[in-house]
Design a protein around this motif. Structure first.
Motif, PDB file in Angstrom:
ATOM      1  N   ARG A  95     -39.423  33.369 -36.791  1.00 26.60           N
ATOM      2  CA  ARG A  95     -40.489  33.323 -37.799  1.00 26.60           C
ATOM      3  C   ARG A  95     -40.490  31.955 -38.468  1.00 26.60           C
ATOM      4  N   ILE A  96     -41.655  31.319 -38.474  1.00 25.98           N
ATOM      5  CA  ILE A  96     -41.802  30.004 -39.087  1.00 25.98           C
ATOM      6  C   ILE A  96     -42.628  30.154 -40.355  1.00 25.98           C
ATOM      7  N   ALA A  97     -41.962  30.018 -41.502  1.00 30.47           N
ATOM      8  CA  ALA A  97     -42.661  30.076 -42.790  1.00 30.47           C
ATOM      9  C   ALA A  97     -43.391  28.755 -43.009  1.00 30.47           C
ATOM     10  N   VAL A  98     -44.561  28.833 -43.620  1.00 29.06           N
ATOM     11  CA  VAL A  98     -45.405  27.643 -43.750  1.00 29.06           C
ATOM     12  C   VAL A  98     -45.693  27.342 -45.214  1.00 29.06           C
ATOM     13  N   GLU A  99     -45.383  26.126 -45.613  1.00 27.28           N
ATOM     14  CA  GLU A  99     -45.689  25.616 -46.942  1.00 27.28           C
ATOM     15  C   GLU A  99     -46.996  24.830 -46.858  1.00 27.28           C
ATOM     16  N   VAL A 100     -47.973  25.196 -47.678  1.00 25.40           N
ATOM     17  CA  VAL A 100     -49.262  24.506 -47.672  1.00 25.40           C
ATOM     18  C   VAL A 100     -49.290  23.494 -48.810  1.00 25.40           C
ATOM     19  N   THR A 101     -49.525  22.228 -48.465  1.00 27.38           N
ATOM     20  CA  THR A 101     -49.668  21.202 -49.487  1.00 27.38           C
ATOM     21  C   THR A 101     -51.117  20.730 -49.518  1.00 27.38           C
ATOM     22  N   PRO A 102     -51.745  20.695 -50.696  1.00 17.70           N
ATOM     23  CA  PRO A 102     -53.170  20.346 -50.751  1.00 17.70           C
ATOM     24  C   PRO A 102     -53.447  18.898 -50.389  1.00 17.70           C
ATOM     25  N   GLN A 103     -52.484  18.003 -50.636  1.00 19.28           N
ATOM     26  CA  GLN A 103     -52.682  16.587 -50.348  1.00 19.28           C
ATOM     27  C   GLN A 103     -51.837  16.170 -49.144  1.00 19.28           C
ATOM     28  N   PRO A 104     -52.450  15.616 -48.105  1.00 20.51           N
ATOM     29  CA  PRO A 104     -51.661  15.173 -46.952  1.00 20.51           C
ATOM     30  C   PRO A 104     -50.770  14.001 -47.330  1.00 20.51           C
ATOM     31  N   PRO A 105     -49.530  13.978 -46.846  1.00 20.16           N
ATOM     32  CA  PRO A 105     -48.653  12.843 -47.131  1.00 20.16           C
ATOM     33  C   PRO A 105     -49.094  11.615 -46.346  1.00 20.16           C
ATOM     34  N   PRO A 106     -48.621  10.433 -46.714  1.00 18.85           N
ATOM     35  CA  PRO A 106     -48.940   9.235 -45.924  1.00 18.85           C
ATOM     36  C   PRO A 106     -48.484   9.406 -44.479  1.00 18.85           C
ATOM     37  N   ALA A 107     -49.249   8.838 -43.562  1.00 11.26           N
ATOM     38  CA  ALA A 107     -48.943   8.990 -42.140  1.00 11.26           C
ATOM     39  C   ALA A 107     -47.653   8.279 -41.771  1.00 11.26           C
ATOM     40  N   GLY A 108     -46.988   8.779 -40.745  1.00 14.36           N
ATOM     41  CA  GLY A 108     -45.803   8.127 -40.208  1.00 14.36           C
ATOM     42  C   GLY A 108     -46.191   6.937 -39.348  1.00 14.36           C
ATOM     43  N   VAL A 109     -45.176   6.330 -38.712  1.00 11.48           N
ATOM     44  CA  VAL A 109     -45.388   5.125 -37.912  1.00 11.48           C
ATOM     45  C   VAL A 109     -45.178   5.453 -36.438  1.00 11.48           C
ATOM     46  N   ASP A 110     -46.275   5.478 -35.685  1.00  6.23           N
ATOM     47  CA  ASP A 110     -46.207   5.762 -34.253  1.00  6.23           C
ATOM     48  C   ASP A 110     -46.621   4.572 -33.396  1.00  6.23           C
ATOM     49  N   THR A 111     -47.448   3.695 -33.932  1.00  5.98           N
ATOM     50  CA  THR A 111     -48.033   2.614 -33.152  1.00  5.98           C
ATOM     51  C   THR A 111     -47.892   1.283 -33.895  1.00  5.98           C
ATOM     52  N   PRO A 112     -48.096   0.152 -33.208  1.00  9.83           N
ATOM     53  CA  PRO A 112     -48.096  -1.144 -33.899  1.00  9.83           C
ATOM     54  C   PRO A 112     -49.136  -1.202 -35.014  1.00  9.83           C
ATOM     55  N   GLU A 113     -50.265  -0.519 -34.831  1.00  9.83           N
ATOM     56  CA  GLU A 113     -51.301  -0.497 -35.860  1.00  9.83           C
ATOM     57  C   GLU A 113     -50.820   0.241 -37.109  1.00  9.83           C
ATOM     58  N   ASP A 114     -50.098   1.343 -36.902  1.00 10.65           N
ATOM     59  CA  ASP A 114     -49.516   2.069 -38.037  1.00 10.65           C
ATOM     60  C   ASP A 114     -48.547   1.181 -38.803  1.00 10.65           C
ATOM     61  N   LEU A 115     -47.731   0.435 -38.054  1.00  7.73           N
ATOM     62  CA  LEU A 115     -46.728  -0.426 -38.671  1.00  7.73           C
ATOM     63  C   LEU A 115     -47.392  -1.505 -39.522  1.00  7.73           C
ATOM     64  N   GLU A 116     -48.437  -2.121 -38.986  1.00  2.00           N
ATOM     65  CA  GLU A 116     -49.121  -3.182 -39.719  1.00  2.00           C
ATOM     66  C   GLU A 116     -49.797  -2.646 -40.970  1.00  2.00           C
ATOM     67  N   ARG A 117     -50.390  -1.466 -40.846  1.00  2.00           N
ATOM     68  CA  ARG A 117     -51.035  -0.839 -42.009  1.00  2.00           C
ATOM     69  C   ARG A 117     -50.027  -0.593 -43.119  1.00  2.00           C
ATOM     70  N   LEU A 118     -48.843  -0.099 -42.745  1.00  2.00           N
ATOM     71  CA  LEU A 118     -47.828   0.201 -43.740  1.00  2.00           C
ATOM     72  C   LEU A 118     -47.272  -1.080 -44.364  1.00  2.00           C
ATOM     73  N   ARG A 119     -47.061  -2.088 -43.537  1.00  2.00           N
ATOM     74  CA  ARG A 119     -46.574  -3.372 -44.072  1.00  2.00           C
ATOM     75  C   ARG A 119     -47.538  -3.932 -45.119  1.00  2.00           C
ATOM     76  N   GLN A 120     -48.819  -3.887 -44.803  1.00  2.00           N
ATOM     77  CA  GLN A 120     -49.804  -4.405 -45.747  1.00  2.00           C
ATOM     78  C   GLN A 120     -49.812  -3.595 -47.039  1.00  2.00           C
ATOM     79  N   ALA A 121     -49.658  -2.283 -46.910  1.00  2.00           N
ATOM     80  CA  ALA A 121     -49.686  -1.420 -48.096  1.00  2.00           C
ATOM     81  C   ALA A 121     -48.498  -1.701 -49.013  1.00  2.00           C
ATOM     82  N   LEU A 122     -47.327  -1.952 -48.427  1.00  2.00           N
ATOM     83  CA  LEU A 122     -46.118  -2.137 -49.219  1.00  2.00           C
ATOM     84  C   LEU A 122     -45.942  -3.568 -49.715  1.00  2.00           C
ATOM     85  N   GLU A 123     -46.503  -4.510 -48.980  1.00  2.00           N
ATOM     86  CA  GLU A 123     -46.336  -5.910 -49.374  1.00  2.00           C
ATOM     87  C   GLU A 123     -47.410  -6.388 -50.321  1.00  2.00           C
TER      88      GLU A 123
END
Length: 248
Positions: A220-248
């Motif tokens: 059984r997998i219990a599910v927690e529903v969050t109304p706001q999606p968290p920031p996306a993870g890093v899967d691609t070079p584009e994700d990495l660049e987006r995150l770098r710009q956001a943090l820098e």
């Protein structure tokens, strides 16, 4: 509330090799992930890796880390090895915080752990968020989930579910709520051991979704529903660049 966080940090990534050590705002991505884990209420935080380089960085970060087997097919298997090395009892609650989630809020880590701690009928817990855009609903890279009336997962799919016979063929969202799965898990150590000992399920192979093995085993997998999606993870070079710009 007592739980552990384990961060599986594999060096080999198909789309972004070595991503857990790539620089983000002057620090390796792993340092950001570790910071999120340390901000949570976790009793212990461990890094599980197949890489001596990651182990060395973990030591610099004064983090608890262990070198695991290189051939594990998933982060869950890597975490199971840590649970066995540390001899954690079967009722231990473990949160799988993936090594490419540098911005995942500590509050969400606490929430998924609490969901499992408080629900003795559940084997796993995970997190979902509502889908508001039809483009997400029809995107096979977005994993959807449907729940039963008690808040447990019925099924996960890359396909658009639930399918509305009137609206979905028109590429519109169904009138019923549509939920997107977020890849954050908590498991009891005993359920994790049983999961890792079982062969891949047919549905798991078909959809390439590991949680379908747990459902196929009757967990059984219990599910927690969050109304706001968290920031996306890093899967691609584009994700990495987006995150770098956001943090820098």
């Amino acid at each position: 509330m007592s739980f552990r966080v384990v961060i599986p940090a594999r060096m080999e990534s198909t789309r972004l090799p070595g991503k857990v050590l790539l620089d983000i705002a002057g620090r390796p991505m792993l340092a950001h992930v570790l910071e999120r884990a340390r901000e949570s209420a976790a009793q212990e935080v461990w890094i599980a890796t197949d890489s001596a380089a990651v182990l060395s960085v973990a030591k610099e970060l004064k983090a608890s880390a262990l070198l695991t087997e290189a051939e594990h097919p998933s982060g869950s298997d890597r975490i199971r090895e840590i649970a066995d090395i540390r001899d954690w009892p079967d009722d231990t609650v473990i949160v799988n915080l993936q090594g490419d989630e540098p911005m995942l809020p500590a509050a969400l880590i606490n929430a998924v752990a609490r969901r499992l701690v408080e629900d003795q009928a559940a084997d796993w817990a995970t997190v979902v968020t509502p889908i508001a855009q039809a483009s997400e609903y029809f995107d096979p890279n977005v994993v959807k989930v449907v729940l039963d009336e008690a808040g447990y997962a019925l099924y996960f799919s890359r396909a658009p579910i639930p399918w509305d016979r009137a609206l979905s063929p028109q590429r519109k969202l169904p009138e019923t709520p549509v939920l997107r799965h977020i890849g954050l898990y908590a498991y009891r150590a005993g359920a994790l051991r049983a999961y890792c000992a079982a062969p891949q399920a047919a549905l798991e192979r078909s959809e390439c979704l590991e949680q379908l093995r747990a459902l196929s085993l009757g967990m059984r997998i219990a599910v927690e529903v969050t109304p706001q999606p968290p920031p996306a993870g890093v899967d691609t070079p584009e994700d990495l660049e987006r995150l770098r710009q956001a943090l820098e």
